[in-house]
Enzyme design. Structure first.
Site, short mmCIF file in Angstrom:
data_model
loop_
_atom_site.label_atom_id
_atom_site.label_comp_id
_atom_site.label_asym_id
_atom_site.label_seq_id
_atom_site.Cartn_x
_atom_site.Cartn_y
_atom_site.Cartn_z
N PHE A 108 0.86 -1.19 0.00
CA PHE A 108 0.00 0.00 0.00
C PHE A 108 0.90 1.24 0.00
O PHE A 108 1.98 1.22 0.60
CB PHE A 108 -0.89 -0.04 1.25
CG PHE A 108 -1.88 1.07 1.36
CD1 PHE A 108 -3.04 1.06 0.62
CD2 PHE A 108 -1.65 2.14 2.23
CE1 PHE A 108 -3.97 2.09 0.73
CE2 PHE A 108 -2.57 3.17 2.34
CZ PHE A 108 -3.74 3.15 1.58
N ALA A 167 1.43 3.97 1.53
CA ALA A 167 2.02 4.54 2.73
C ALA A 167 2.90 3.56 3.52
O ALA A 167 3.46 3.93 4.55
CB ALA A 167 0.92 5.08 3.65
N LYS A 168 3.03 2.32 3.04
CA LYS A 168 3.90 1.36 3.72
C LYS A 168 5.37 1.74 3.49
O LYS A 168 5.69 2.50 2.58
CB LYS A 168 3.65 -0.05 3.17
CG LYS A 168 2.23 -0.56 3.35
CD LYS A 168 1.83 -0.67 4.80
CE LYS A 168 0.43 -1.27 4.92
NZ LYS A 168 -0.10 -1.22 6.30
N PRO A 169 6.28 1.18 4.31
CA PRO A 169 7.70 1.49 4.11
C PRO A 169 8.17 1.24 2.68
O PRO A 169 8.96 2.01 2.14
CB PRO A 169 8.39 0.57 5.12
CG PRO A 169 7.40 0.44 6.23
CD PRO A 169 6.07 0.40 5.55
#
Length: 364
Positions: free
Chosen positions: A183, A185-187
């Site tokens: 997704f 906004a994940k790292p």
């Protein structure tokens, strides 16, 4: 000063030319699903994690579903997991007609308390699903030992921990199945939905490979009930670019986390990472009293915050049928009232962390 929480714009600008090239390549080739880029990405995932059985899929949620479908989870089965997580963890269990069984968390790491798992096992238990919350993995040795004792599968919900390590091994390479999310906004995030699932043996790998294409082993020949869970080549192309510099992104996240820890007042409960593992700092989450007031004061000076997560799973209306009540998991309930995530991304500068921590220290 206005702080960007995740700074996805800068994440794009940093590799703009490469992103534009690889996405245009995909569009010109008209190879949109399960093509060269996806195959390359899966090989890159294997190299990065050390797990030879890596498959891209449509989301982290679908990765969890595929893992449980592959192990044959069905109505009446039980899966032990954490109540302090995003809904996808428990939701996917329920979607297959199985029962989520919750176990309270460790107050320091916010991950499932391994010492409480064994007492929750019944004759219907089929798997344990630890969540690697905020970027740090659970006590996997203890969990794997319990699973081996009772003949259970372990499914790591690694949606927030891709790239983290546990005793030198990467997240998604320490259990029966590892499931992660890309997704945005994940790292490690793509430009839409995307995920990956990792198996621990070739048989499960081949089964999942078919299941993500409706159980198809060759065109119009279906050996399993599956789903449409493929990763598209545009997202794979983007992730191939980002994975090349991901180690550096993790290091920058670590630097941001270190600045926070150094500059925040000791009155604030700061995150703890156990010495035998590393975090990728999907979130930098503190605990504060009177959270709503603190969040509003920070917002007034341009500092956004988030709450991951305000209502534990056992108190969500959709899980009322499970019969849990307030007080059943006191640590999860307490943390849900106090946790607050501060801005976290690789592009934050020390001066911005100084601004955030100074304001937060004054408010408290």
């Amino acid at each position: 000063m206005n702080i960007d929480f995740a700074n996805l714009t800068k994440a794009f600008e940093e590799h703009r030319e490469e992103f534009e090239k690889v996405t245009l390549d995909v569009m010109h080739s008209a190879r949109y699903i399960l093509g060269k880029e996806t195959e390359e990405f899966e090989q890159n995932l294997s190299t990065f994690t050390g797990n030879n059985y890596a498959l891209g899929c449509s989301s982290g949620t679908d990765a969890l579903l595929l893992a449980m479908m592959a192990m044959g989870l069905r109505s009446g089965d039980e899966v032990i997991t954490s109540p302090f997580t995003f809904i996808a963890t428990a939701e996917t269990i329920a979607c297959l007609g199985a029962k989520p069984v919750f176990v309270d968390i460790d107050e320091e790491t916010y991950n499932i308390d391994a010492s409480k798992i064994e007492r929750a096992i019944t004759k219907n238990t089929k798997a344990i699903m630890p969540v690697s919350l905020y970027g740090q993995m659970s006590d996997m040795d203890e969990i794997n030992a319990i699973a081996e004792k009772y003949g259970l599968a372990v499914i790591e919900d690694a949606a927030q921990s891709f790239g983290a390590t546990y005793k030198g091994k990467r997240s998604c390479n320490v259990s029966t199945f590892g499931c992660t999310s890309f997704f945005p906004a994940k790292p490690l995030g793509c430009f839409g939905d995307g995920g990956a699932i990792f198996a621990s043996n070739e048989e499960d790998y081949e089964k999942i490979k078919a299941m993500r294409v409706h159980g198809q082993v060759e065109r119009y020949t279906h050996h399993y009930i599956g789903m449409g869970g493929r990763l598209d080549n545009l997202q794979a192309a983007v992730l191939n670019v980002k994975l090349k510099t991901y180690e550096n992104d993790i290091s920058r996240r670590q630097a941001v986390a270190n600045w926070y820890t150094e500059k925040l007042s000791e009155k604030i409960i700061r995150p703890i990472v156990k010495p035998d593992r590393t975090s990728v700092w999907a979130q930098y989450t503190v605990r504060v009293k009177d959270r709503g007031r603190v969040q509003q004061k920070l917002l007034e000076v341009g500092i956004p915050t988030a709450v991951h997560y305000p209502i534990p799973m056992h108190l969500q209306k959709c899980f009322a049928y499970l019969g849990y009540k307030i007080g059943d998991f006191p640590i999860s309930e307490l943390c849900a009232q106090e946790v607050m995530s501060l801005p976290m991304n690789p592009y934050l500068e020390e001066s911005e962390i100084e601004y955030i921590t100074t304001n937060l220290n004054i408010i408290l």
